[in-house]
Design a protein around this motif. Structure first.
Motif, short mmCIF file in Angstrom:
data_model
loop_
_atom_site.label_atom_id
_atom_site.label_comp_id
_atom_site.label_asym_id
_atom_site.label_seq_id
_atom_site.Cartn_x
_atom_site.Cartn_y
_atom_site.Cartn_z
N TYR A 12 -3.64 8.47 -9.95
CA TYR A 12 -4.92 7.91 -9.35
C TYR A 12 -6.15 8.40 -10.38
N GLU A 13 -6.06 9.60 -10.90
CA GLU A 13 -7.00 9.99 -11.88
C GLU A 13 -7.17 9.35 -13.02
N GLU A 14 -6.11 9.01 -13.52
CA GLU A 14 -6.02 8.37 -14.88
C GLU A 14 -6.81 6.85 -14.61
N ALA A 15 -6.23 6.31 -13.35
CA ALA A 15 -6.84 4.76 -13.11
C ALA A 15 -8.31 4.73 -12.98
N TRP A 361 0.21 6.92 -5.23
CA TRP A 361 -0.53 7.89 -5.92
C TRP A 361 -1.24 9.05 -5.32
N PHE A 362 -1.06 9.17 -3.89
CA PHE A 362 -1.35 10.54 -3.13
C PHE A 362 -0.95 10.16 -1.70
N PRO A 363 -0.52 11.30 -0.91
CA PRO A 363 -0.08 10.69 0.30
C PRO A 363 -1.39 10.41 1.55
N ALA A 364 -0.88 9.98 2.36
CA ALA A 364 -1.97 9.38 3.28
C ALA A 364 -2.24 10.66 4.39
N MET A 369 -9.84 7.96 5.74
CA MET A 369 -9.77 6.55 5.09
C MET A 369 -9.42 6.60 3.71
N GLY A 370 -9.14 7.59 3.10
CA GLY A 370 -8.39 7.80 1.75
C GLY A 370 -9.34 8.07 0.68
#
Length: 569
Positions: A12-15, A361-364, A369-370
Motif C-alpha cells: 500500500y505504501e509503495e502504491a 495490502w492490509f487487514p480490515a 472505513m479503511g
C-alpha cells in the motif's frame, strides 16, 4: 487514446508513493469508457429484465448506439454545456444518454425514478435542463411538473406508449425514446473536451438539508478507479453488478463506470424494491465477481438460508458504505459466501471513494472505513482551526482539491456554498472557511475540500467515521456522534435498522433519541428499550445511551438508501 489508471507496488505504501494522475490531453469520458477498448466486441452490458428477457451489448454497440442518441439530442437543439435529465432505471437508455451527452460536451443529470413531483420539479428547474429522458414509470410525474419547468424543451419517454408520440407537456415536445432516434445514424464526432470539462451534475441526497447540485467534470470516473481496484482486491477481470439506482454516485461511480474504464462487463436489472432471492439469482446467472451492495441490502441477503449451497456463486468481493458495517456482516460473508470479502468504503457526492480497504495490502478492521486511497490526499482537521489533529482525535475529513479528478468542481448555482466548503492556505484571517494562515502543516497554495464529515485516524492510519459535523449531538456538554450510537444499537439481534438524532431538552440542551425498526418477527417493547439502553451504556458511555426510543415499522430513507435523520425528531 488508451489510458488506464493503474496501482503499482507490492505494498500500500509503495502504491501511494508512486501514484500520479497522468491524464492525456483531449480526454473525454465517453471515449474512455466505451470507445478506447481494442477488443470492442467484448460484452460491456448484460441487460436483464424482470420478464425474463436478456440482451447483450458490446463496447462497440454502446459506442455506436450512444452516437445515435447524440445525433438525436443534437437535432433537438442540444448544445455544448446544456443539461439533460436522465430519469431511467437500470436500462440501456440510461447509460446511452449519459455517453451521448459527454460526446456532445453536454452535461447529464442522473435522477431517480423514485422521485415524486416536488423532488423532480426542483432538480429540473434548478439545473435548467433542456431535455429530459424519462422512463415510462415517470410519465405521469413528468406530465405534472413539466409546465413548471420553463427551460424544458423536449421529453423522450423510454418504453412509452405509441399514443404519446407528437404530444406536449407544458412547452416541451414529447416523443418515444426508441423512435426519436435513428439507430442507423450511429457515427458522431466527439466534442473537444478535457479532464476538466463539465460533464455531470449529481444532486446530494438531502439527508441534512436542501439537495445541492454537485458539478463534476469528465475526469470524475477516473477518480474512482484507484478505489475500485482496491476494494475489488486488484483482481479486476470479472463481471460486476449493483442493485443500487443508476441515479447516484454510489452506483455509477462505485461500480458501473470504473468497470467500463477497465473494459469489464456490468449487469443491468431494473429490480425496483430489493429482493434478496432475485439478487442471488442474478449473481449466479451472470457469474458476478464483484458487487456494490449497501449495508441494508447485505442484511437482507443475510436472511437467505444456505446461499452458497443453493446458488453457484463466483462472488469474490463486495464493497459497501454509507451505513455501519458491523462485524457480523464480515463474518457472514466469510462463512456463508465461502470467503467473499466485504470492504467498507467512504466517499460523498462531492468527492467519492477517498478511503477504502484492500485485504491484499492490509487487514480490515470492522467499523473502520479503511485507509486513504492512492491519488487522494486525505487529512483530518480540527473543525475550528483547520489544523491537522493527532491520532485518536476527532476532526473533519478534508481532501486536497488540486489535480484530483474525483473532487467536484463547484455547487451548481451556489458559489457561496462552494467557497464555504473550500479551505485555502495563504495570507488570511484564520477563519474556518476561506483563506487560512495558521501553520497547519499544509504547504501554501494548496486548496482542500471540507467534507463536513467527522472522523478520527488511528496510529496505523485507519480512518473511523464518527458523524456529519451538522449531525453532532451535544448533550449535557458531551459531543456525541450519532453513527457511533447507531453501530452499538445495531449489535442487538432484535434491531434491523436505526437512526439516532438529538432532540431538544430543557435540562440537557439535547437528549439522544433512537428511532428503531425491529427485526422481522420482533415487536417493540419496553423490555427491548431497556436492553438497547444497557447495550449502549456497555458499549459506549453512560451519557451516550438513548433516553428516548421510538419504534417504527419502517425508517424514512433518501433515494440513495441513507436514513433521513431530519424526519426522525
Amino acid at each position: 487514446m488508451t489510458y488506464f489508471v493503474t496501482l503499482e507496488g507490492e505494498t500500500y505504501e509503495e502504491a501511494r508513493e508512486s501514484f500520479s494522475w497522468d491524464v492525456p490531453d483531449g480526454f473525454n469520458a465517453a471515449v474512455d469508457l466505451v470507445r478506447k477498448h481494442d477488443d470492442g466486441d467484448r460484452v460491456a452490458l448484460h441487460q436483464a429484465f424482470p420478464d425474463g428477457r436478456r440482451e447483450r451489448y458490446s463496447f462497440d454497440d454502446l459506442d455506436r448506439r450512444s452516437s445515435a442518441v447524440a445525433n438525436a439530442l443534437e437535432s433537438l437543439g442540444l448544445a455544448f454545456g446544456d443539461r439533460v435529465a436522465v430519469v431511467v432505471p437500470q436500462k440501456p437508455a440510461n447509460v446511452l444518454t449519459h455517453l451521448a451527452c459527454w460526446k456532445l460536451g453536454a452535461v447529464s443529470l442522473p435522477l431517480s425514478v423514485l422521485f415524486g413531483t416536488d423532488a423532480l420539479r426542483y432538480r429540473l428547474t434548478d439545473s435548467e435542463a433542456r431535455i429530459a429522458v424519462v422512463d415510462v414509470s415517470q410519465w405521469e410525474t413528468i406530465r405534472e411538473v413539466a409546465p413548471d419547468c420553463p427551460d424544458l424543451e423536449a421529453v423522450l419517454v423510454v418504453d412509452g406508449e405509441p399514443e404519446i408520440e407528437g404530444g406536449t407537456v407544458g412547452d416541451a415536445s414529447v416523443s418515444r425514446f426508441e423512435t426519436a432516434i435513428d439507430w442507423r445514424d450511429d457515427d458522431h464526432e466527439v466534442a473537444e473536451t478535457d479532464v476538466d470539462t463539465p460533464a455531470i451534475v449529481m444532486y446530494t441526497s438531502g439527508s441534512t438539508g436542501k439537495p445541492k447540485g454537485v458539478l463534476h467534470t469528465h475526469g470524475v470516473w477516473l477518480g474512482h478507479c484507484p478505489a475500485f481496484s482496491m476494494y475489488f482486491e486488484r483482481d479486476l477481470e470479472g463481471t460486476y453488478w449493483t442493485p443500487a439506482d443508476w441515479a447516484w454516485i454510489g452506483a455509477l461511480g462505485d461500480l458501473v463506470f470504473p468497470a467500463w474504464h477497465y473494459g469489464q462487463p456490468v449487469v443491468g436489472f431494473p429490480m425496483g424494491s430489493f429482493d434478496p432471492e432475485t439478487a442471488f439469482e442474478l449473481l449466479a446467472e451472470f457469474d458476478v465477481t464483484g458487487s456494490f451492495l449497501p449495508p441494508t441490502a447485505i442484511r437482507m441477503l443475510m436472511d437467505v438460508d444456505d446461499p452458497a449451497d443453493r446458488y453457484e456463486l463466483s462472488l469474490r468481493a463486495i464493497c459497501s458504505g454509507g451505513e455501519p458495517l458491523t462485524p457480523e456482516i464480515l463474518e457472514w460473508a466469510e462463512a456463508e459466501l465461502e470467503g467473499t470479502v466485504v470492504n467498507e468504503l467512504y466517499g460523498q457526492t462531492e468527492a467519492n471513494l477517498l478511503v477504502t480497504n484492500c485485504r491484499e495490502w492490509f487487514p480490515a478492521k470492522a467499523g473502520s472505513m479503511g485507509k486513504p486511497v492512492p491519488g487522494h490526499e486525505v487529512a483530518v482537521l480540527d473543525p475550528e482551526t483547520g489544523e491537522r489533529v493527532g491520532a485518536g482525535e476527532v476532526g473533519e475529513i478534508a481532501v486536497r482539491r488540486d489535480d484530483d479528478p474525483v473532487v467536484f468542481a463547484e455547487y451548481w448555482n451556489d458559489p457561496e456554498k462552494t467557497a464555504a466548503a473550500t479551505l485555502e492556505r495563504g495570507d488570511g484571517d484564520g477563519q474556518r472557511t476561506g483563506v487560512r494562515s495558521e501553520s497547519d502543516g499544509m504547504p501554501e497554495g494548496q486548496a482542500w475540500h471540507l467534507t463536513g464529515d467527522l472522523a478520527e485516524r488511528d496510529a496505523e492510519g485507519y480512518l473511523w467515521f464518527k458523524s456529519r459535523d451538522d449531525d453532532l449531538i451535544i448533550t449535557s456538554g458531551y459531543r456525541v456522534g450519532p453513527r457511533e450510537v447507531e453501530e452499538a444499537i445495531l449489535e442487538h439481534p432484535s434491531v434491523a435498522q436505526v437512526g439516532v438524532v438529538g432532540v431538544a431538552d430543557d435540562r440537557r440542551g439535547k437528549i439522544i433519541k433512537a428511532v428503531v425498526q425491529p427485526a422481522a418477527g420482533t415487536a417493540g417493547s419496553e423490555e427491548l428499550r431497556e436492553e438497547i439502553r444497557e447495550l449502549v451504556r456497555d458499549r459506549l458511555a453512560d451519557y451516550e445511551y438513548p433516553r428516548a426510543i421510538e419504534f417504527r415499522e419502517e425508517l424514512p430513507q433518501t433515494t440513495t438508501g441513507k436514513i433521513r435523520r431530519s424526519e426522525l425528531e
